[in-house]
Design an enzyme around this catalytic site. Structure first.
Site, PDB file in Angstrom:
ATOM      1  N   HIS A  17       0.842  -1.211   0.000  1.00  0.00           N
ATOM      2  CA  HIS A  17       0.000   0.000   0.000  1.00  0.00           C
ATOM      3  C   HIS A  17       0.871   1.253   0.000  1.00  0.00           C
ATOM      4  CE1 HIS A  17      -3.101  -2.714   2.174  1.00  0.00           C
ATOM      5  NE2 HIS A  17      -3.484  -2.570   0.917  1.00  0.00           N
ATOM      6  N   LYS A  41     -15.392  -8.208   3.834  1.00  0.00           N
ATOM      7  CA  LYS A  41     -14.296  -8.571   4.744  1.00  0.00           C
ATOM      8  C   LYS A  41     -14.599  -8.108   6.162  1.00  0.00           C
ATOM      9  CE  LYS A  41     -10.674  -7.668   1.249  1.00  0.00           C
ATOM     10  NZ  LYS A  41      -9.648  -6.652   0.885  1.00  0.00           N
ATOM     11  N   ARG A  90      -2.252  -6.523  -8.428  1.00  0.00           N
ATOM     12  CA  ARG A  90      -1.228  -7.546  -8.205  1.00  0.00           C
ATOM     13  C   ARG A  90      -1.321  -8.666  -9.218  1.00  0.00           C
ATOM     14  NH1 ARG A  90      -3.061  -8.356  -2.147  1.00  0.00           N
ATOM     15  NH2 ARG A  90      -4.928  -8.314  -3.403  1.00  0.00           N
ATOM     16  N   SER A 128      -3.176  -8.072   2.785  1.00  0.00           N
ATOM     17  CA  SER A 128      -3.492  -7.868   4.203  1.00  0.00           C
ATOM     18  C   SER A 128      -3.946  -9.192   4.824  1.00  0.00           C
ATOM     19  CB  SER A 128      -4.570  -6.792   4.355  1.00  0.00           C
ATOM     20  OG  SER A 128      -4.048  -5.550   3.934  1.00  0.00           O
TER      21      SER A 128
HETATM   22  O1  PNS Z   1      -8.738  -2.910   0.084  1.00  0.00           O
HETATM   23  P1  PNS Z   1     -10.035  -3.405  -0.481  1.00  0.00           P
HETATM   24  O2  PNS Z   1     -10.788  -4.220   0.545  1.00  0.00           O
HETATM   25  O3  PNS Z   1      -9.866  -4.135  -1.774  1.00  0.00           O
HETATM   26  O4  PNS Z   1     -10.905  -2.083  -0.795  1.00  0.00           O
HETATM   27  C1  PNS Z   1     -12.220  -2.177  -1.299  1.00  0.00           C
HETATM   28  C2  PNS Z   1     -12.943  -0.842  -1.116  1.00  0.00           C
HETATM   29  C3  PNS Z   1     -12.959  -0.440   0.358  1.00  0.00           C
HETATM   30  C4  PNS Z   1     -12.254   0.252  -1.931  1.00  0.00           C
HETATM   31  C5  PNS Z   1     -14.408  -1.045  -1.653  1.00  0.00           C
HETATM   32  O5  PNS Z   1     -15.016  -2.094  -0.951  1.00  0.00           O
HETATM   33  C6  PNS Z   1     -15.231   0.222  -1.544  1.00  0.00           C
HETATM   34  O6  PNS Z   1     -15.148   1.066  -2.422  1.00  0.00           O
HETATM   35  N1  PNS Z   1     -16.011   0.354  -0.448  1.00  0.00           N
HETATM   36  C7  PNS Z   1     -16.824   1.519  -0.215  1.00  0.00           C
HETATM   37  C8  PNS Z   1     -18.290   1.183  -0.513  1.00  0.00           C
HETATM   38  C9  PNS Z   1     -18.526   1.151  -2.018  1.00  0.00           C
HETATM   39  O7  PNS Z   1     -18.437   2.153  -2.703  1.00  0.00           O
HETATM   40  N2  PNS Z   1     -18.852  -0.046  -2.526  1.00  0.00           N
HETATM   41  C10 PNS Z   1     -19.175  -0.245  -3.913  1.00  0.00           C
HETATM   42  C11 PNS Z   1     -18.005  -0.651  -4.723  1.00  0.00           C
HETATM   43  S1  PNS Z   1     -18.627  -1.388  -6.186  1.00  0.00           S
END
Ligand code: PNS
Length: 165
Positions: A17, A41, A90, A128
């Site tokens: 990150h 998650k 990745r 993570s």
């Molecule tokens: O590190 P991650 O878990 O891959 O991040 C995912 C994240 C937090 C960026 C994604 O789940 C997100 O954007 N969450 C906020 C809620 C949202 O907008 N969800 C719709 C995405 S299609």
């Protein structure tokens, strides 16, 4: 003024990150690192703890701000009048997941732009989840996170074990 958002669950904030944040900060005026929730998650750390970790990791980069937000990413994008979201890639499986998220976000907000940065090759297979798994079994995570985060992860693992006894 070009503002990029680097969103993620950052549970915990890893060297991978950090690498993406450093590189994206070089190509925008302001980088907002947004600690968000991924409903798929279960987080080990609270949002406050994840913000503290990200701040510690990024304290030497002047044009970075760390925030936490419990909302849709597109709502934050609109609010900040962002130019793009940055995500690290990745592997092929990351691409599939990212393509789905991008499609949904673009349907909700057509001006939404995403920039994918390939991860550093030596960090391409850490995540993570792997960091938490290794730490749970007492393994060495020192090449995956900075020392301050390593300490927080080990402490959290211990606290969780004590809680369960
Ligand atoms: O590190 P991650 O878990 O891959 O991040 C995912 C994240 C937090 C960026 C994604 O789940 C997100 O954007 N969450 C906020 C809620 C949202 O907008 N969800 C719709 C995405 S299609």
């Amino acid at each position: 003024m070009k503002t990029f958002i680097f969103p993620g669950s950052f549970d915990p904030f890893s060297l991978g990150h950090m690498d993406i944040a450093k590189r994206s900060a070089q190509i925008c005026d302001k980088l907002v690192v947004a600690v968000m929730n991924n409903r798929a998650k279960k987080s080990m750390f609270t949002a406050e703890e994840r913000v503290a970790m990200a701040k510690e990791c990024l304290k030497d980069i002047p044009n970075v701000e760390v925030i936490s937000r419990e909302s849709l990413l597109v709502d934050l994008y609109r609010e900040l009048d962002a130019s793009a979201v940055v995500r690290g890639l990745r592997s092929e499986s990351d691409f599939r997941y990212e393509a789905e998220m991008n499609a949904a976000n673009t349907l909700m907000f057509p001006q939404y732009q995403v920039i994918f940065l390939p991860c550093r090759a030596d960090l391409a297979f850490t995540s993570s989840s792997i960091i938490k798994e290794v730490a749970f079994y007492g393994g060495d995570i020192s090449r995956m996170v900075i020392p301050a985060v390593e300490e927080m992860v080990h402490k959290k693992v211990l606290d969780n074990q004590v809680e369960k006894t």
